[in-house]
Design an enzyme around this catalytic site. Structure first.
Site, PDB file in Angstrom:
ATOM      1  CG  ASP A  37      -2.176  -1.205   1.000  1.00 49.49           C
ATOM      2  OD1 ASP A  37      -2.644  -1.083  -0.711  1.00 49.49           O
ATOM      3  OD2 ASP A  37      -2.328  -0.993   1.970  1.00 49.49           O
ATOM      4  CG  HIS A 244      25.659   4.967 -13.029  1.00 44.36           C
ATOM      5  ND1 HIS A 244      25.166   4.410 -13.871  1.00 44.36           N
ATOM      6  CD2 HIS A 244      26.496   5.821 -13.245  1.00 44.36           C
ATOM      7  CE1 HIS A 244      25.390   4.943 -15.050  1.00 44.36           C
ATOM      8  NE2 HIS A 244      25.564   5.992 -14.971  1.00 44.36           N
ATOM      9  CG  ASP A 261      27.481  12.217  -8.644  1.00 43.10           C
ATOM     10  OD1 ASP A 261      26.371  13.391  -8.820  1.00 43.10           O
ATOM     11  OD2 ASP A 261      27.539  12.282 -10.160  1.00 43.10           O
ATOM     12  CG  ASP A 272      24.667  16.293 -11.322  1.00 46.26           C
ATOM     13  OD1 ASP A 272      25.041  15.342 -10.480  1.00 46.26           O
ATOM     14  OD2 ASP A 272      24.756  15.875 -13.076  1.00 46.26           O
ATOM     15  CG  HIS A 351      32.444  10.029 -17.346  1.00 49.42           C
ATOM     16  ND1 HIS A 351      32.049  11.148 -17.542  1.00 49.42           N
ATOM     17  CD2 HIS A 351      32.211  10.052 -16.692  1.00 49.42           C
ATOM     18  CE1 HIS A 351      33.016  11.729 -16.844  1.00 49.42           C
ATOM     19  NE2 HIS A 351      33.214  10.931 -15.741  1.00 49.42           N
ATOM     20  CG  HIS A 355      24.403  15.874 -18.029  1.00 47.25           C
ATOM     21  ND1 HIS A 355      23.197  16.228 -17.268  1.00 47.25           N
ATOM     22  CD2 HIS A 355      25.422  14.798 -17.127  1.00 47.25           C
ATOM     23  CE1 HIS A 355      23.451  16.390 -15.815  1.00 47.25           C
ATOM     24  NE2 HIS A 355      24.372  15.572 -15.575  1.00 47.25           N
ATOM     25  CG  HIS A 362      21.250  12.480 -17.664  1.00 43.56           C
ATOM     26  ND1 HIS A 362      21.954  11.991 -17.205  1.00 43.56           N
ATOM     27  CD2 HIS A 362      22.225  13.192 -16.284  1.00 43.56           C
ATOM     28  CE1 HIS A 362      22.768  11.187 -16.739  1.00 43.56           C
ATOM     29  NE2 HIS A 362      22.642  12.318 -16.028  1.00 43.56           N
ATOM     30  CD  GLU A 385      28.751  15.017 -15.015  1.00 44.82           C
ATOM     31  OE1 GLU A 385      28.968  13.672 -14.154  1.00 44.82           O
ATOM     32  OE2 GLU A 385      27.425  14.821 -15.427  1.00 44.82           O
ATOM     33  CE1 TYR A 389      34.947   8.784 -11.875  1.00 45.23           C
ATOM     34  CE2 TYR A 389      35.178   8.412 -14.637  1.00 45.23           C
ATOM     35  CZ  TYR A 389      34.672   9.309 -12.883  1.00 45.23           C
ATOM     36  OH  TYR A 389      34.305  10.077 -13.801  1.00 45.23           O
ATOM     37  NE  ARG A 406      31.063  12.201 -11.236  1.00 45.00           N
ATOM     38  CZ  ARG A 406      30.558  10.665 -11.250  1.00 45.00           C
ATOM     39  NH1 ARG A 406      31.714  10.020 -11.908  1.00 45.00           N
ATOM     40  NH2 ARG A 406      29.845  10.797 -10.470  1.00 45.00           N
ATOM     41  CD  GLU A 408      28.137  16.599 -12.007  1.00 44.80           C
ATOM     42  OE1 GLU A 408      27.701  15.501 -10.883  1.00 44.80           O
ATOM     43  OE2 GLU A 408      27.623  16.235 -13.194  1.00 44.80           O
TER      44      GLU A 408
HETATM   45  N1  GLY Z   1      24.750  12.203 -10.997  1.00 38.26           N
HETATM   46  C1  GLY Z   1      24.464  11.799 -12.409  1.00 38.26           C
HETATM   47  C2  GLY Z   1      25.428  12.571 -13.143  1.00 38.26           C
HETATM   48  O1  GLY Z   1      26.267  14.067 -12.957  1.00 38.26           O
HETATM   49  O2  GLY Z   1      25.155  12.526 -14.609  1.00 38.26           O
HETATM   50 MN    MN Z   2      26.342  14.386 -11.135  1.00 33.71          MN
HETATM   51 MN    MN Z   3      26.222  15.079 -14.074  1.00 37.09          MN
END
Ligand code: GLY
Ligand code: MN
Ligand code: MN
Length: 438
Positions: A37, A244, A261, A272, A351, A355, A362, A385, A389, A406, A408
């Protein structure tokens, strides 16, 4: 929040103008069960909210541009009716009358009347706009209703013969943020910045990743941002090399780095931020060497994020710095150009450098136009960002194993260059170490 219906009315008017003719049907998101529920915390559909500011579930916005230029355009909301019994259990519902008045629609009806009214409203409209293909049950429902209009052919009524994805128009509108949106995004960024500072002050060896996550959520929530814009990544040591990673349940070790992150959502807008810092407050020599490369790559990318640049320029700028850095660290061999051409850098940086950012983390908006990366223009918001790694491998110097970094930030393109919304989150080695010493 001071709600100004005019902001949303202007957006509806702009969309109607771009449609030129026809009818648009834009449903909000459904509630989603978590188990039995209980439901996941409700999140409206971004397009629907962008045009309405209305955040109750079971609502649909209908915009009628009219079959020709003579009929005035109309904004119609379908929403839940008032229901005292349900309101005792689940809380306030506006109901159609109050919703129409407060949110500035031309008309509002109970959601139960949607099908019947849509069959009427679709009649003689040349085009039908809706989020085509986003949800199979809506696709079926819309086609069924269109079929019902078609059945009226002998009364001289025509069904729309053109079906278009309304998101093509909306995505482009949402790509350019207005002052109202930038104001919210600045505030969201400020809350997330404070959360990262709080995490840096809090972190010590021996704590668990989820304890640091709790500090982030505390800072978000205590400033009115009840939810993160995405699941926070709190990744100590080798976990930072899982892009991730959301397990957030490992113990933090002295001598490791911590990659966070995390960003809050405020009034429907995302922030972000990623910061990477030493669990014990001091970078080792090897960590510092890699960190300075990523930081320099980020500075180069932010420098390339300005009007007149193209979408890929920040990525290319970051890549050149990273490629040289990977050569210096003996992770890659050759010249910058050969590393870029052979893509050997992808073993350590797999990566892209950012974005679009907005209501969705995103966010919507095309990255190419006519086959080319599109030009950056004032009002666009993007993340920058870059990262690095380094997983253990025979051909990798062992002192670099398991370093994941990273950095960002959230960047608005302005007429003069850019504005970094998240600048106040410390990122130089000096500033991070100084904050963590306190
Ligand atoms: N936190 C998601 C990204 O950095 O794209
Ligand atoms: Mn991020
Ligand atoms: Mn991001």
């Amino acid at each position: 929040m001071n709600f100004d219906p005019a902001t949303y009315a202007q957006r509806r008017a702009r969309l109607l103008k771009q449609m030129q003719r026809g009818i648009a049907i834009i449903p909000t998101a459904a509630e989603v069960a978590r188990n039995a529920d209980t439901h996941y915390s409700y999140r409206h559909d971004s397009h629907f909210y962008y045009l309405s500011g209305f955040n109750e579930p079971e609502a649909v916005l209908v915009l009628v541009a009219g079959p020709d230029n003579d009929s005035p355009p109309q904004s119609i909301l379908f929403c839940r009716e008032k229901n005292l019994e349900r309101e005792i259990w689940d809380g306030y519902r506006h109901g159609p009358n109050a919703a129409r008045e407060q949110f500035g629609f031309d008309a509002a009806y109970p959601i139960a009347q949607l099908d019947e009214k849509l069959i009427e409203l679709m009649g003689d409209q040349p085009a039908l706009f809706y989020p085509l293909g986003r949800d199979a049950s809506w696709d079926q429902r819309i086609l069924r209703l269109r079929g019902a209009v078609q059945e009226k052919v002998r009364s001289g009524i025509r069904a729309p013969d053109e079906i278009r994805d309304v998101r093509v128009l909306l995505n482009e509108m949402r790509l350019f943020k207005d002052e109202h949106e930038l104001d919210i995004m600045r505030r969201a960024a400020a809350i997330s910045t404070a959360a990262h500072q709080r995490a840096m002050r809090f972190t010590r060896p021996g704590q668990f990743e989820y304890q640091v996550e709790a500090e982030l959520l505390h800072e978000f929530c205590s400033h009115g941002a009840r939810h993160p814009a995405y699941t926070s990544i709190v990744a100590g040591g080798e976990n930072a090399c899982v892009l991730h990673y959301v397990g957030n349940n490992a113990q933090l070790r002295d001598g490791d780095l911590l990659l966070i992150d995390a960003g809050c959502e405020l009034d429907g807008y995302a922030s972000d931020i990623t910061r990477t810092f030493p669990v014990n407050g001091r970078f080792s020599a090897a960590q510092k060497e890699v960190y300075e490369i990523v930081l320099a790559a980020q500075a180069a990318a932010i420098g390339a994020a300005r009007p007149g640049s193209h979408w890929n320029d920040p990525h290319d700028a970051a890549l050149r710095v990273l490629a040289q850095g990977f050569i210096d660290l003996k992770l890659c061999e050759g010249s910058v150009d050969t590393v870029l051409a052979s893509e050997t850098y992808k073993k350590f940086y797999m990566h892209r450098t950012g974005h679009w950012l907005g209501m969705d983390v995103h966010d919507v908006g095309d990255y190419k136009s006519g086959g080319n990366w599109r030009a950056l223009q004032p009002g666009m918001v993007l993340t920058v960002e870059p990262g690095c790694y380094i997983r253990p491998a025979d051909d990798v110097p062992s002192e670099l194993w398991n370093i994941g970094i990273r950095i960002e930030d959230d960047v608005v393109i302005t007429a003069q260059g850019n504005e970094v919304l998240t600048e106040a989150a410390p990122k130089s080695v000096r500033d991070i170490e100084a904050l963590m010493r306190r």
